[in-house]
Design a protein around this motif. Sequence first.
Motif, PDB file in Angstrom:
ATOM      1  N   PHE A  24     -23.577  39.203  -6.247  1.00  0.00           N
ATOM      2  CA  PHE A  24     -22.581  38.918  -7.289  1.00  0.00           C
ATOM      3  C   PHE A  24     -22.343  40.146  -8.174  1.00  0.00           C
ATOM      4  CE2 PHE A  24     -22.153  34.676  -5.991  1.00  0.00           C
ATOM      5  CZ  PHE A  24     -21.114  34.110  -6.705  1.00  0.00           C
ATOM      6  N   ARG A  25     -23.393  40.923  -8.426  1.00  0.00           N
ATOM      7  CA  ARG A  25     -23.202  42.172  -9.175  1.00  0.00           C
ATOM      8  C   ARG A  25     -22.340  43.148  -8.373  1.00  0.00           C
ATOM      9  NH1 ARG A  25     -28.646  41.449 -10.366  1.00  0.00           N
ATOM     10  NH2 ARG A  25     -29.241  43.123  -8.953  1.00  0.00           N
ATOM     11  N   CYS A  26     -22.527  43.178  -7.073  1.00  0.00           N
ATOM     12  CA  CYS A  26     -21.698  44.035  -6.219  1.00  0.00           C
ATOM     13  C   CYS A  26     -20.229  43.631  -6.306  1.00  0.00           C
ATOM     14  CB  CYS A  26     -22.165  43.965  -4.763  1.00  0.00           C
ATOM     15  SG  CYS A  26     -23.718  44.820  -4.431  1.00  0.00           S
ATOM     16  N   CYS A  27     -19.973  42.340  -6.411  1.00  0.00           N
ATOM     17  CA  CYS A  27     -18.583  41.862  -6.487  1.00  0.00           C
ATOM     18  C   CYS A  27     -17.844  42.452  -7.686  1.00  0.00           C
ATOM     19  CB  CYS A  27     -18.533  40.336  -6.546  1.00  0.00           C
ATOM     20  SG  CYS A  27     -18.858  39.550  -4.967  1.00  0.00           S
ATOM     21  N   ARG A  28     -18.571  42.725  -8.744  1.00  0.00           N
ATOM     22  CA  ARG A  28     -17.926  43.313  -9.941  1.00  0.00           C
ATOM     23  C   ARG A  28     -17.313  44.678  -9.644  1.00  0.00           C
ATOM     24  NH1 ARG A  28     -22.961  42.680 -13.863  1.00  0.00           N
ATOM     25  NH2 ARG A  28     -23.274  40.451 -13.644  1.00  0.00           N
ATOM     26  N   LEU A  29     -17.780  45.337  -8.585  1.00  0.00           N
ATOM     27  CA  LEU A  29     -17.292  46.669  -8.246  1.00  0.00           C
ATOM     28  C   LEU A  29     -16.031  46.635  -7.382  1.00  0.00           C
ATOM     29  CD1 LEU A  29     -20.726  48.316  -7.372  1.00  0.00           C
ATOM     30  CD2 LEU A  29     -19.495  48.410  -9.546  1.00  0.00           C
ATOM     31  N   LEU A  30     -15.646  45.466  -6.938  1.00  0.00           N
ATOM     32  CA  LEU A  30     -14.446  45.349  -6.106  1.00  0.00           C
ATOM     33  C   LEU A  30     -13.196  45.494  -6.964  1.00  0.00           C
ATOM     34  CD1 LEU A  30     -15.730  42.454  -3.847  1.00  0.00           C
ATOM     35  CD2 LEU A  30     -15.356  44.833  -3.163  1.00  0.00           C
ATOM     36  N   PRO A  31     -12.116  45.998  -6.368  1.00  0.00           N
ATOM     37  CA  PRO A  31     -10.971  46.434  -7.171  1.00  0.00           C
ATOM     38  C   PRO A  31     -10.123  45.357  -7.848  1.00  0.00           C
ATOM     39  CG  PRO A  31     -10.522  46.739  -4.839  1.00  0.00           C
ATOM     40  CD  PRO A  31     -11.954  46.314  -4.969  1.00  0.00           C
ATOM     41  N   THR A  32      -9.992  44.177  -7.252  1.00  0.00           N
ATOM     42  CA  THR A  32      -9.130  43.173  -7.874  1.00  0.00           C
ATOM     43  C   THR A  32      -9.865  41.843  -8.030  1.00  0.00           C
ATOM     44  OG1 THR A  32      -8.215  42.261  -5.831  1.00  0.00           O
ATOM     45  CG2 THR A  32      -7.082  44.193  -6.762  1.00  0.00           C
ATOM     46  N   ILE A  63     -31.469  39.195   4.335  1.00  0.00           N
ATOM     47  CA  ILE A  63     -31.361  40.023   3.130  1.00  0.00           C
ATOM     48  C   ILE A  63     -30.940  41.439   3.496  1.00  0.00           C
ATOM     49  CG2 ILE A  63     -32.710  41.124   1.281  1.00  0.00           C
ATOM     50  CD1 ILE A  63     -34.267  38.439   1.059  1.00  0.00           C
ATOM     51  N   LYS A  64     -31.595  42.020   4.489  1.00  0.00           N
ATOM     52  CA  LYS A  64     -31.279  43.387   4.913  1.00  0.00           C
ATOM     53  C   LYS A  64     -29.829  43.483   5.365  1.00  0.00           C
ATOM     54  CE  LYS A  64     -32.977  46.995   8.039  1.00  0.00           C
ATOM     55  NZ  LYS A  64     -31.808  47.342   8.797  1.00  0.00           N
ATOM     56  N   ARG A  65     -29.409  42.528   6.185  1.00  0.00           N
ATOM     57  CA  ARG A  65     -28.042  42.547   6.699  1.00  0.00           C
ATOM     58  C   ARG A  65     -27.015  42.352   5.579  1.00  0.00           C
ATOM     59  NH1 ARG A  65     -25.135  42.072  11.606  1.00  0.00           N
ATOM     60  NH2 ARG A  65     -23.023  42.476  10.922  1.00  0.00           N
ATOM     61  N   ALA A  66     -27.304  41.476   4.636  1.00  0.00           N
ATOM     62  CA  ALA A  66     -26.369  41.223   3.530  1.00  0.00           C
ATOM     63  C   ALA A  66     -26.187  42.469   2.670  1.00  0.00           C
ATOM     64  CB  ALA A  66     -26.858  40.053   2.684  1.00  0.00           C
ATOM     65  N   ILE A  67     -27.263  43.202   2.430  1.00  0.00           N
ATOM     66  CA  ILE A  67     -27.166  44.435   1.637  1.00  0.00           C
ATOM     67  C   ILE A  67     -26.370  45.488   2.404  1.00  0.00           C
ATOM     68  CG2 ILE A  67     -28.485  46.351   0.647  1.00  0.00           C
ATOM     69  CD1 ILE A  67     -30.619  44.215  -0.112  1.00  0.00           C
ATOM     70  N   GLU A  68     -26.618  45.602   3.710  1.00  0.00           N
ATOM     71  CA  GLU A  68     -25.849  46.542   4.536  1.00  0.00           C
ATOM     72  C   GLU A  68     -24.366  46.166   4.539  1.00  0.00           C
ATOM     73  OE1 GLU A  68     -27.739  46.278   8.350  1.00  0.00           O
ATOM     74  OE2 GLU A  68     -29.436  47.530   7.734  1.00  0.00           O
ATOM     75  N   ASP A  69     -24.078  44.878   4.674  1.00  0.00           N
ATOM     76  CA  ASP A  69     -22.688  44.420   4.675  1.00  0.00           C
ATOM     77  C   ASP A  69     -22.006  44.682   3.338  1.00  0.00           C
ATOM     78  OD1 ASP A  69     -23.017  43.597   7.284  1.00  0.00           O
ATOM     79  OD2 ASP A  69     -23.062  41.454   6.822  1.00  0.00           O
ATOM     80  N   SER A  70     -22.721  44.456   2.239  1.00  0.00           N
ATOM     81  CA  SER A  70     -22.117  44.704   0.920  1.00  0.00           C
ATOM     82  C   SER A  70     -21.815  46.189   0.750  1.00  0.00           C
ATOM     83  CB  SER A  70     -23.001  44.183  -0.209  1.00  0.00           C
ATOM     84  OG  SER A  70     -24.205  44.906  -0.290  1.00  0.00           O
ATOM     85  N   ASP A  71     -22.684  47.043   1.257  1.00  0.00           N
ATOM     86  CA  ASP A  71     -22.446  48.487   1.211  1.00  0.00           C
ATOM     87  C   ASP A  71     -21.185  48.836   1.991  1.00  0.00           C
ATOM     88  OD1 ASP A  71     -22.868  51.197   0.710  1.00  0.00           O
ATOM     89  OD2 ASP A  71     -24.160  51.437   2.465  1.00  0.00           O
ATOM     90  N   LYS A  76     -15.496  50.310   2.101  1.00  0.00           N
ATOM     91  CA  LYS A  76     -14.151  50.038   2.625  1.00  0.00           C
ATOM     92  C   LYS A  76     -13.118  50.043   1.491  1.00  0.00           C
ATOM     93  CE  LYS A  76     -12.107  45.886   3.864  1.00  0.00           C
ATOM     94  NZ  LYS A  76     -12.051  44.626   4.574  1.00  0.00           N
ATOM     95  N   TYR A  77     -13.426  49.335   0.415  1.00  0.00           N
ATOM     96  CA  TYR A  77     -12.478  49.251  -0.694  1.00  0.00           C
ATOM     97  C   TYR A  77     -12.432  50.537  -1.503  1.00  0.00           C
ATOM     98  CZ  TYR A  77     -11.452  44.437   0.315  1.00  0.00           C
ATOM     99  OH  TYR A  77     -11.034  43.284   0.922  1.00  0.00           O
ATOM    100  N   ASN A  79     -12.576  53.518  -0.270  1.00  0.00           N
ATOM    101  CA  ASN A  79     -11.766  54.482   0.480  1.00  0.00           C
ATOM    102  C   ASN A  79     -10.345  54.015   0.721  1.00  0.00           C
ATOM    103  OD1 ASN A  79     -14.010  56.169   0.718  1.00  0.00           O
ATOM    104  ND2 ASN A  79     -14.722  55.111   2.545  1.00  0.00           N
ATOM    105  N   MET A  80     -10.011  52.825   0.270  1.00  0.00           N
ATOM    106  CA  MET A  80      -8.697  52.251   0.527  1.00  0.00           C
ATOM    107  C   MET A  80      -7.750  52.514  -0.631  1.00  0.00           C
ATOM    108  SD  MET A  80      -7.984  48.206   0.967  1.00  0.00           S
ATOM    109  CE  MET A  80      -8.009  47.917   2.704  1.00  0.00           C
ATOM    110  N   GLU A  81      -6.522  52.877  -0.299  1.00  0.00           N
ATOM    111  CA  GLU A  81      -5.485  53.030  -1.321  1.00  0.00           C
ATOM    112  C   GLU A  81      -4.918  51.648  -1.636  1.00  0.00           C
ATOM    113  OE1 GLU A  81      -3.404  55.544  -2.878  1.00  0.00           O
ATOM    114  OE2 GLU A  81      -4.997  56.965  -2.516  1.00  0.00           O
ATOM    115  N   LEU A  82      -5.020  51.225  -2.859  1.00  0.00           N
ATOM    116  CA  LEU A  82      -4.449  49.940  -3.256  1.00  0.00           C
ATOM    117  C   LEU A  82      -3.080  50.159  -3.864  1.00  0.00           C
ATOM    118  CD1 LEU A  82      -7.541  48.210  -4.854  1.00  0.00           C
ATOM    119  CD2 LEU A  82      -6.504  47.709  -2.663  1.00  0.00           C
ATOM    120  N   PRO A  83      -2.140  49.259  -3.590  1.00  0.00           N
ATOM    121  CA  PRO A  83      -0.795  49.397  -4.186  1.00  0.00           C
ATOM    122  C   PRO A  83      -0.876  49.283  -5.705  1.00  0.00           C
ATOM    123  CG  PRO A  83      -0.999  47.338  -2.939  1.00  0.00           C
ATOM    124  CD  PRO A  83      -2.281  48.090  -2.786  1.00  0.00           C
ATOM    125  N   LYS A  84      -0.012  50.021  -6.364  1.00  0.00           N
ATOM    126  CA  LYS A  84      -0.036  50.017  -7.827  1.00  0.00           C
ATOM    127  C   LYS A  84       1.065  49.159  -8.381  1.00  0.00           C
ATOM    128  CE  LYS A  84      -2.325  54.306  -7.987  1.00  0.00           C
ATOM    129  NZ  LYS A  84      -2.681  55.463  -8.537  1.00  0.00           N
TER     130      LYS A  84
END
Length: 84
Positions: A24-32, A63-71, A76-77, A79-84
Amino acid sequence: MWKMPPLPGAELVRTPLQLYRYLFRCCRLLPTQTIQQHYKHTIRQNFKIHADEDDPKRIEQIIKRAIEDSDWILSKYKNMELPK
């Protein structure tokens, strides 16, 4: 090659509850807000699916897989250009 996890403290995650909080803390880092809500829903669903898991080795794998997936998702986000 070892990669840095998305947030400090990933190496301390040992229990499902710690993983839940970490993700859930990782989710805070997502762009939208929409993307954040999507992944929060996914996290909740996966915790419900695995709620009856009691094998310590399997829990460690999850747990290991979830942390790798969150990384991967955060990379992914990042390195991604988001529309402005």
